[in-house]
Structure formats: structure tokens, C-alpha cells
Design an enzyme around this catalytic site. Structure first.
Site, PDB file in Angstrom:
ATOM      1  N   SER A 164       0.876  -1.179   0.000  1.00  0.00           N
ATOM      2  CA  SER A 164       0.000   0.000   0.000  1.00  0.00           C
ATOM      3  C   SER A 164       0.906   1.220   0.000  1.00  0.00           C
ATOM      4  O   SER A 164       2.067   1.143   0.419  1.00  0.00           O
ATOM      5  CB  SER A 164      -0.842  -0.004   1.278  1.00  0.00           C
ATOM      6  OG  SER A 164      -1.402   1.283   1.506  1.00  0.00           O
ATOM      7  N   TYR A 177      -2.890  -0.837  10.472  1.00  0.00           N
ATOM      8  CA  TYR A 177      -2.784  -1.051   9.022  1.00  0.00           C
ATOM      9  C   TYR A 177      -1.448  -0.519   8.477  1.00  0.00           C
ATOM     10  O   TYR A 177      -0.734  -1.217   7.747  1.00  0.00           O
ATOM     11  CB  TYR A 177      -3.955  -0.370   8.320  1.00  0.00           C
ATOM     12  CG  TYR A 177      -4.022  -0.595   6.828  1.00  0.00           C
ATOM     13  CD1 TYR A 177      -4.607  -1.744   6.301  1.00  0.00           C
ATOM     14  CD2 TYR A 177      -3.504   0.339   5.933  1.00  0.00           C
ATOM     15  CE1 TYR A 177      -4.676  -1.956   4.923  1.00  0.00           C
ATOM     16  CE2 TYR A 177      -3.565   0.141   4.558  1.00  0.00           C
ATOM     17  CZ  TYR A 177      -4.158  -1.003   4.061  1.00  0.00           C
ATOM     18  OH  TYR A 177      -4.222  -1.214   2.703  1.00  0.00           O
TER      19      TYR A 177
HETATM   20  P1  NAD Z   1     -11.299  -6.028  -0.419  1.00  0.00           P
HETATM   21  O1  NAD Z   1     -11.877  -5.878   0.933  1.00  0.00           O
HETATM   22  O2  NAD Z   1     -12.184  -5.872  -1.604  1.00  0.00           O
HETATM   23  O3  NAD Z   1     -10.545  -7.414  -0.554  1.00  0.00           O
HETATM   24  C1  NAD Z   1      -9.807  -7.991   0.492  1.00  0.00           C
HETATM   25  C2  NAD Z   1      -9.851  -9.480   0.316  1.00  0.00           C
HETATM   26  O4  NAD Z   1      -9.065 -10.110   1.350  1.00  0.00           O
HETATM   27  C3  NAD Z   1     -11.267 -10.046   0.443  1.00  0.00           C
HETATM   28  O5  NAD Z   1     -11.454 -11.061  -0.510  1.00  0.00           O
HETATM   29  C4  NAD Z   1     -11.271 -10.619   1.846  1.00  0.00           C
HETATM   30  O6  NAD Z   1     -12.221 -11.634   2.033  1.00  0.00           O
HETATM   31  C5  NAD Z   1      -9.854 -11.149   1.898  1.00  0.00           C
HETATM   32  N1  NAD Z   1      -9.428 -11.520   3.244  1.00  0.00           N
HETATM   33  C6  NAD Z   1      -9.565 -10.816   4.396  1.00  0.00           C
HETATM   34  N2  NAD Z   1      -9.092 -11.522   5.432  1.00  0.00           N
HETATM   35  C7  NAD Z   1      -8.653 -12.710   4.926  1.00  0.00           C
HETATM   36  C8  NAD Z   1      -8.070 -13.863   5.482  1.00  0.00           C
HETATM   37  N3  NAD Z   1      -7.844 -13.956   6.804  1.00  0.00           N
HETATM   38  N4  NAD Z   1      -7.756 -14.883   4.664  1.00  0.00           N
HETATM   39  C9  NAD Z   1      -7.982 -14.815   3.338  1.00  0.00           C
HETATM   40  N5  NAD Z   1      -8.538 -13.758   2.754  1.00  0.00           N
HETATM   41  C10 NAD Z   1      -8.870 -12.714   3.535  1.00  0.00           C
HETATM   42  O7  NAD Z   1     -10.120  -4.962  -0.476  1.00  0.00           O
HETATM   43  P2  NAD Z   1      -9.038  -4.652  -1.609  1.00  0.00           P
HETATM   44  O8  NAD Z   1      -9.004  -3.179  -1.738  1.00  0.00           O
HETATM   45  O9  NAD Z   1      -9.259  -5.466  -2.826  1.00  0.00           O
HETATM   46  O10 NAD Z   1      -7.698  -5.094  -0.857  1.00  0.00           O
HETATM   47  C11 NAD Z   1      -6.788  -6.029  -1.374  1.00  0.00           C
HETATM   48  C12 NAD Z   1      -5.382  -5.683  -0.911  1.00  0.00           C
HETATM   49  O11 NAD Z   1      -5.011  -4.414  -1.464  1.00  0.00           O
HETATM   50  C13 NAD Z   1      -5.252  -5.535   0.617  1.00  0.00           C
HETATM   51  O12 NAD Z   1      -4.008  -6.097   1.021  1.00  0.00           O
HETATM   52  C14 NAD Z   1      -5.242  -4.036   0.821  1.00  0.00           C
HETATM   53  O13 NAD Z   1      -4.548  -3.661   1.987  1.00  0.00           O
HETATM   54  C15 NAD Z   1      -4.515  -3.591  -0.438  1.00  0.00           C
HETATM   55  N6  NAD Z   1      -4.729  -2.187  -0.769  1.00  0.00           N
HETATM   56  C16 NAD Z   1      -5.934  -1.725  -1.202  1.00  0.00           C
HETATM   57  C17 NAD Z   1      -6.073  -0.372  -1.514  1.00  0.00           C
HETATM   58  C18 NAD Z   1      -7.355   0.219  -2.013  1.00  0.00           C
HETATM   59  O14 NAD Z   1      -7.407   1.431  -2.204  1.00  0.00           O
HETATM   60  N7  NAD Z   1      -8.398  -0.560  -2.263  1.00  0.00           N
HETATM   61  C19 NAD Z   1      -4.982   0.484  -1.377  1.00  0.00           C
HETATM   62  C20 NAD Z   1      -3.772  -0.018  -0.920  1.00  0.00           C
HETATM   63  C21 NAD Z   1      -3.651  -1.354  -0.630  1.00  0.00           C
END
Ligand code: NAD
Length: 279
Positions: A164, A177
């Protein structure tokens, strides 16, 4: 046109990963979903990991199978050692091996520090950081057992850590986080240093603000989106495909010489936009 990004969808149409086997954690939502689909479109067989939401995971599997590659859904909590060991063991049994591990699963449990419970701290560290360690470790065991297969890839395996911008930008109200993502940065670099001599490439992708359920509050109203734009020099919220495309190319031999790097995919969010008009 083969080899170019599809203008309408912003997706890669080349089969950069033909014959490779990939696992994506948290692949039934947001960035993980888009990444699993993009890897399948690029020719990889894909394991779609999820922890809740079997129906969504099966839909992702069906979409990937539509590209003529193999896919199946696997339920596992990435913070549970036994479940991660079993998940990778099943993949080796069903697909023969693993070439690409995308450690994507992550979550937030936000609170000002004085109100943050130990449980909320621990949950985020367990999933976002320990989960990536466990997934990487299990993948590495198989990469080292198998070694390089020239016809498949120049490297013995690729790990892509979903980080991130908060790997480097402090974030008030989200100390669990931000700490987890800072940890992911050093996890990635240390693994990259340790494993490069074995032909294994470890890198990270660091998204900025991407339109997914994790940060719905930040973009779901026009006011929130306008506020968010102050932080994004490129003036658009990212799409999951922006990240998925970066993962595909980073996992491919196109970027075979990229080792231990964090690829920021953030519309310039890490450029200190507050300094654009001052400082
Ligand atoms: P999201 O909530 O849509 O997806 C997260 C996924 O992780 C979901 O499928 C959830 O069920 C899964 N998950 C949660 N706990 C889990 C566990 N214990 N075991 C297996 N799966 C688990 O969110 P996203 O935005 O798609 O996030 C994906 C990654 O991207 C994360 O690591 C997040 O920190 C990172 N990220 C997202 C953003 C953003 O702006 N969306 C920015 C920076 C980083």
C-alpha cells in the site's frame, strides 16, 4: 490488438503467463478478484483463495475458466498456518506446482490509537503481515524444490506482496494497518535479498486509492471523491485493473530483472501532493 492494452477495459490481452500456475489470496473481491482474472487472461492457471463468500469465488473461477485455463476456489484463512500449508499442498497436487504467489488478502480495523483494542491491532497484523509471511514461505518451499523450468519462466518463482502507499505514508487512525504495510515492505525486501540467489523474485505492488469495498467511504459520494482528489495528482481514483495489470507484468519475464522493488501504482499519491502549491 494482441500485445497492447485493450483501450476500453485497460486490460492486457497478451498471454504473458502461458502455462504458469498462480495463487491469489483474497481473490473473491476488489484487487484480488481483478488480479486473479487478469492472471487467467494472461494464460495462467489460477487458485482463487477466499475466506468468506464461496459464491463470489465460484463466479471468479467461472470467469477465469472462460479463458480456457484451469481454476478452482479454495477456502483458507491466510493467518492460519495449517490452512495455508494445506492450500499450497493442494495446489501442488492439483496443478503440479506453483509459479506465482500473489499475497493480496488484507483488511482494516480502524480506530484512533487510544481506542484501538489489542484484538484489532492483532487481527490486522495477523492477516496483512503474518498471512503474507506464511503464503510466501509455503510458495518458496515449492519454488526451491522445483527450481527453474526454462520453458515456463526464467525465474524459479515469483512472490508479489500486495502492499500500500501506507508502506511509506503514515496514516493517523490506522496505526495497525500502516504498521502492517510498513512490515510488508521489509518482509518483501528481506525475502528478495535472501531468495534472489536461488532464482526467486520477490517484489511488491503498492496501490494508492483503488475503488474497492475496503475503502468505500473514501469514494462512494461525490464529496468524498472530491476530497480524495486532493491526494491524487493524476486526478482519478484507481480501478482494480490498474493493479491487476501491474501484477501480471511484474510476474512475467518482461520484468525478470526486477527484484526487491515496490511498484507504486498510485496516480502520484506518494509525490507529497501537498507540496505542489507550497513548501
Ligand atoms: P477487499 O476488501 O475488496 O478485498 C480484500 C480481500 O481479502 C477479500 O477477498 C477478503 O475476504 C480477503 N481476506 C480478508 N481476510 C482474509 C483472510 N484472513 N484470509 C484470506 N482472505 C482474507 O479490499 P481490496 O481493496 O481489494 O484489498 C486487497 C489488498 O489491497 C489488501 O491487502 C489491501 O490492503 C490492499 N490495498 C488496497 C487499496 C485500495 O485502495 N483498495 C490500497 C492499498 C492497498
Amino acid at each position: 490488438m494482441a500485445g497492447n492494452a485493450d483501450k476500453n477495459r485497460g486490460t492486457m490481452s497478451t498471454q504473458l503467463l502461458k502455462g504458469q500456475k498462480a495463487l491469489v489470496t483474497g481473490a473473491n473481491s476488489g484487487i484480488g478478484l481483478a488480479t486473479a482474472v487478469a492472471l487467467g487472461r494472461a494464460g495462467a492457471d489460477v487458485v482463487v483463495n477466499y475466506v468468506v463468500g464461496a459464491d463470489e469465488a465460484e463466479k471468479v473461477v467461472a470467469q477465469i475458466e472462460g479463458f480456457g485455463v484451469r481454476a478452482y476456489a479454495h477456502e483458507a484463512d491466510v493467518s492460519d498456518e495449517d490452512q495455508v500449508v494445506a492450500m499450497v499442498a493442494r495446489m501442488v497436487e492439483e496443478f503440479g506446482t506453483i509459479d506465482i504467489m500473489v499475497a493480496n488478502a488484507g483488511l482494516q480495523r480502524d480506530a484512533p490509537v487510544a481506542e484501538m483494542t489489542l484484538a484489532h491491532w492483532q487481527k490486522v497484523i495477523d492477516v496483512n503481515l503474518t498471512g503474507q509471511f506464511l503464503c510466501a514461505r509455503e510458495a518458496v518451499k515449492e519454488f526451491m524444490r522445483r527450481g527453474v523450468v526454462e520453458e515456463v519462466s526464467r525465474s524459479a518463482g515469483k512472490i508479489i506482496c500486495m502492499s500500500s502507499v501506507h508502506q511509506v505514508i503514515p496514516w493517523s487512525g490506522h496505526v495497525n494497518y500502516a504498521s502492517s504495510k510498513g512490515g510488508v515492505g521489509m518482509l518483501m525486501q528481506t525475502l528478495a535479498q535472501e531468495l534472489a540467489p536461488k532464482g526467486i523474485r520477490v517484489n511488491a505492488v503498492a496501490p494508492g486509492a483503488i475503488r474497492t469495498p475496503i475503502n468505500r467511504d473514501a469514494w462512494s459520494t461525490p464529496e468524498a471523491e472530491a476530497d480524495l482528489m486532493r491526494l491524487i495528482p493524476y486526478r482519478r481514483v484507481g480501478d482494480p485493473d490498474d493493479i491487476a495489470n501491474a501484477v501480471v507484468v511484474l510476474a512475467s519475464d518482461m520484468l525478470d530483472y526486477v527484484v526487491g522493488t515496490t511498484l507504486f501504482v498510485d496516480g502520484g499519491m506518494t509525490l507529497f501532493p501537498g507540496f505542489a502549491t507550497g513548501g
